[in-house]
Write a protein that holds these residues in place. Structure first.
Motif, mmCIF file in Angstrom:
data_model
loop_
_atom_site.group_PDB
_atom_site.id
_atom_site.type_symbol
_atom_site.label_atom_id
_atom_site.label_comp_id
_atom_site.label_asym_id
_atom_site.label_seq_id
_atom_site.Cartn_x
_atom_site.Cartn_y
_atom_site.Cartn_z
ATOM 1 N N GLN A 238 -82.733 -52.784 -82.984
ATOM 2 C CA GLN A 238 -83.839 -51.527 -82.595
ATOM 3 C C GLN A 238 -84.417 -51.132 -83.754
ATOM 4 O O GLN A 238 -85.596 -50.654 -83.821
ATOM 5 C CB GLN A 238 -82.781 -50.566 -82.094
ATOM 6 C CG GLN A 238 -83.688 -49.268 -81.720
ATOM 7 C CD GLN A 238 -82.720 -48.217 -81.005
ATOM 8 O OE1 GLN A 238 -81.362 -48.535 -80.692
ATOM 9 N NE2 GLN A 238 -83.033 -47.176 -80.705
ATOM 10 N N ARG A 297 -81.264 -54.723 -73.212
ATOM 11 C CA ARG A 297 -81.744 -53.379 -72.857
ATOM 12 C C ARG A 297 -82.634 -52.984 -74.357
ATOM 13 O O ARG A 297 -83.728 -52.205 -74.016
ATOM 14 C CB ARG A 297 -80.656 -52.362 -72.354
ATOM 15 C CG ARG A 297 -80.163 -52.371 -71.277
ATOM 16 C CD ARG A 297 -79.500 -51.192 -70.663
ATOM 17 N NE ARG A 297 -78.107 -50.949 -71.479
ATOM 18 C CZ ARG A 297 -77.018 -51.440 -71.219
ATOM 19 N NH1 ARG A 297 -76.961 -52.170 -70.139
ATOM 20 N NH2 ARG A 297 -75.798 -51.350 -71.891
ATOM 21 N N THR A 300 -86.053 -54.697 -73.919
ATOM 22 C CA THR A 300 -86.911 -53.994 -72.671
ATOM 23 C C THR A 300 -87.315 -52.602 -73.074
ATOM 24 O O THR A 300 -88.561 -52.384 -72.931
ATOM 25 C CB THR A 300 -86.209 -54.228 -71.209
ATOM 26 O OG1 THR A 300 -84.834 -53.560 -71.637
ATOM 27 C CG2 THR A 300 -85.920 -55.436 -70.923
ATOM 28 N N SER A 301 -86.587 -52.038 -73.664
ATOM 29 C CA SER A 301 -86.978 -50.599 -74.178
ATOM 30 C C SER A 301 -87.898 -50.873 -75.150
ATOM 31 O O SER A 301 -89.029 -49.878 -75.092
ATOM 32 C CB SER A 301 -85.759 -49.899 -74.787
ATOM 33 O OG SER A 301 -84.639 -49.534 -73.741
ATOM 34 N N ILE A 304 -91.187 -51.213 -73.656
ATOM 35 C CA ILE A 304 -91.693 -50.097 -73.044
ATOM 36 C C ILE A 304 -92.253 -49.050 -74.017
ATOM 37 O O ILE A 304 -93.476 -48.336 -73.781
ATOM 38 C CB ILE A 304 -90.755 -49.358 -71.850
ATOM 39 C CG1 ILE A 304 -90.443 -50.142 -70.991
ATOM 40 C CG2 ILE A 304 -91.069 -48.182 -71.555
ATOM 41 C CD1 ILE A 304 -89.022 -49.884 -70.202
ATOM 42 N N ARG A 305 -91.504 -48.813 -74.909
ATOM 43 C CA ARG A 305 -91.891 -48.027 -76.192
ATOM 44 C C ARG A 305 -93.187 -48.226 -76.820
ATOM 45 O O ARG A 305 -94.066 -47.534 -77.339
ATOM 46 C CB ARG A 305 -90.807 -47.414 -76.988
ATOM 47 C CG ARG A 305 -89.661 -46.913 -76.575
ATOM 48 C CD ARG A 305 -88.954 -46.166 -77.513
ATOM 49 N NE ARG A 305 -88.463 -47.194 -78.381
ATOM 50 C CZ ARG A 305 -87.666 -47.834 -78.470
ATOM 51 N NH1 ARG A 305 -86.670 -47.978 -77.109
ATOM 52 N NH2 ARG A 305 -86.999 -48.894 -79.370
ATOM 53 N N SER A 327 -79.882 -52.094 -64.948
ATOM 54 C CA SER A 327 -80.424 -51.520 -65.955
ATOM 55 C C SER A 327 -81.807 -52.473 -66.614
ATOM 56 O O SER A 327 -82.893 -51.893 -66.661
ATOM 57 C CB SER A 327 -79.975 -50.474 -66.904
ATOM 58 O OG SER A 327 -79.091 -51.341 -67.847
ATOM 59 N N GLN A 331 -85.744 -52.055 -65.914
ATOM 60 C CA GLN A 331 -86.555 -52.029 -67.021
ATOM 61 C C GLN A 331 -87.579 -53.151 -66.833
ATOM 62 O O GLN A 331 -88.762 -53.084 -67.119
ATOM 63 C CB GLN A 331 -86.221 -51.954 -68.297
ATOM 64 C CG GLN A 331 -85.453 -50.720 -68.673
ATOM 65 C CD GLN A 331 -84.744 -50.607 -69.938
ATOM 66 O OE1 GLN A 331 -84.151 -51.370 -70.335
ATOM 67 N NE2 GLN A 331 -84.616 -49.295 -70.349
#
Length: 344
Positions: A238, A297, A300-301, A304-305, A327, A331
């Motif tokens: 992240q 996740r 995929t986040s 999206i961001r 989840s 996404q």
């Protein structure tokens, strides 16, 4: 080990014997033999509880009984602070003394590498001492001793201290000497290796707090790829995808309904741009193929961001439509709806 005690029974018994001589103000020598080895073997995670237990077991009181003058003239009565110059290593035990003058004197005697993670943590705890002169002496001691202490010892203590030091409320500028020790390149290498290989413990939380400084930035790609704990891989990935580190910095109140007086505590965060980043798309692709759903996740986040080319986003997200995690599938579906292919 006794119930509700963090000290091994053998160490506690030895401290009791030593404390009986200190109480009678008798000189000590052989009574301290082997005790420092037992103290060194203690884990740094117990340093706060051990602080009071060691002081109680060894009778390290602030006040001593005043013997009559005649007794003092014909018996070798010695104050605790006078014992320091007679017994090698006693200064490490007296870090836990209830008398601030003795703690300060013990800290000022230290001028060598710290021999164990537990004693490193003990000196760090003295940086948050309730007596300002002791905090000052601890900062000077740390400035002398921490740079020459073995990196493995500093890194092992850091695994405990990084997540706790933010809750210490007495110190101010004294914290910088501790963070300087953690920022050493050789310490960063050892710390990153521990975070990468440990199977238990809150390694992801420790990584978040370690990322307040930039010393671990160069290790993030390795951690995102090879760390044993999925939560560590997720935190590292992240940070690389977002281009900045994030860590908890306290809390604030968030109103739920002011008219009803309903509110809840909410964690606040701080951010720092990474000193050493990595290309975003390769990190997202690697995370999307990770064996853990929490890392997928993160991938995929990230899609999206952040603005990602539509073809690239679809290529990464399409295989995730069959993911085991609901989840992640949701996404992936959102990504594909957002990046629809243009009609032929």
């Amino acid at each position: 080990m006794s119930m509700n005690s963090v000290l091994p029974d053998g160490l506690r018994a030895g401290l009791n014997d030593l404390g009986s001589r200190l109480e009678r103000q008798l000189p000590i020598s052989r009574e301290f033999d082997g005790m420092l080895d037992a103290i060194n073997a203690l884990p740094p995670a117990i340093v706060v509880r051990a602080d009071s237990e060691i002081a109680h077991a060894a009778n390290l009181r602030r006040w001593r009984r005043k013997y009559p003058l005649l007794v003092r003239l014909f018996s070798p009565c010695m104050a605790d602070i006078d014992q320091l110059g007679r017994v090698s290593g006693l200064e490490f035990l007296f870090l836990f003394h209830r008398d601030g003058h003795v703690r300060e004197a013990a800290l000022r005697r230290l001028d060598a590498p710290i021999p164990s993670p537990f004693l490193f943590a003990a000196i760090a705890w003295r940086l948050n001492d309730w007596a300002a002169p002791v905090r000052e002496a601890a900062a000077e001691c740390a400035a002398r001793c921490f740079p020459m202490t073995a990196p493995a010892i500093v890194a092992e203590a850091a695994l405990t201290l990084l997540a706790r030091e933010n809750s210490w409320g007495r110190w101010t500028d004294e914290r910088h000497v501790l963070r300087t020790a953690f920022a050493r390149p050789d310490v960063a290498d050892c710390l990153a290796a521990s975070i990468r290989t440990r199977r238990t413990g809150p390694m992801a939380t420790i990584l978040r707090y370690a990322l307040r400084e930039g010393s671990l930035d160069a290790h993030l790609e390795t951690l995102a790829r090879d760390a044993v704990q999925p939560s560590v891989r997720a935190v590292a990935a992240q940070a690389l995808i977002d281009g900045h580190a994030t860590w908890p910095d306290g809390w604030t109140w968030r109103w739920i309904d002011k008219s009803m007086g309903l509110r809840c505590r909410e964690t606040t965060y701080r951010h720092r741009p990474l000193d050493h980043g990595a290309p975003r798309i390769p990190v997202i692709e690697a995370s999307a193929n990770d064996r853990s759903a929490i890392v997928r996740r993160v991938a995929t986040s990230g899609l999206i961001r952040h603005e990602v080319d539509g073809l690239v986003a679809r290529r990464i997200a399409t295989p995730l439509l069959r993911d085991r995690s609901p989840s992640v599938r949701e996404q992936a579906e959102f990504i594909l709806r957002t990046h629809r292919q243009d009609p032929a």
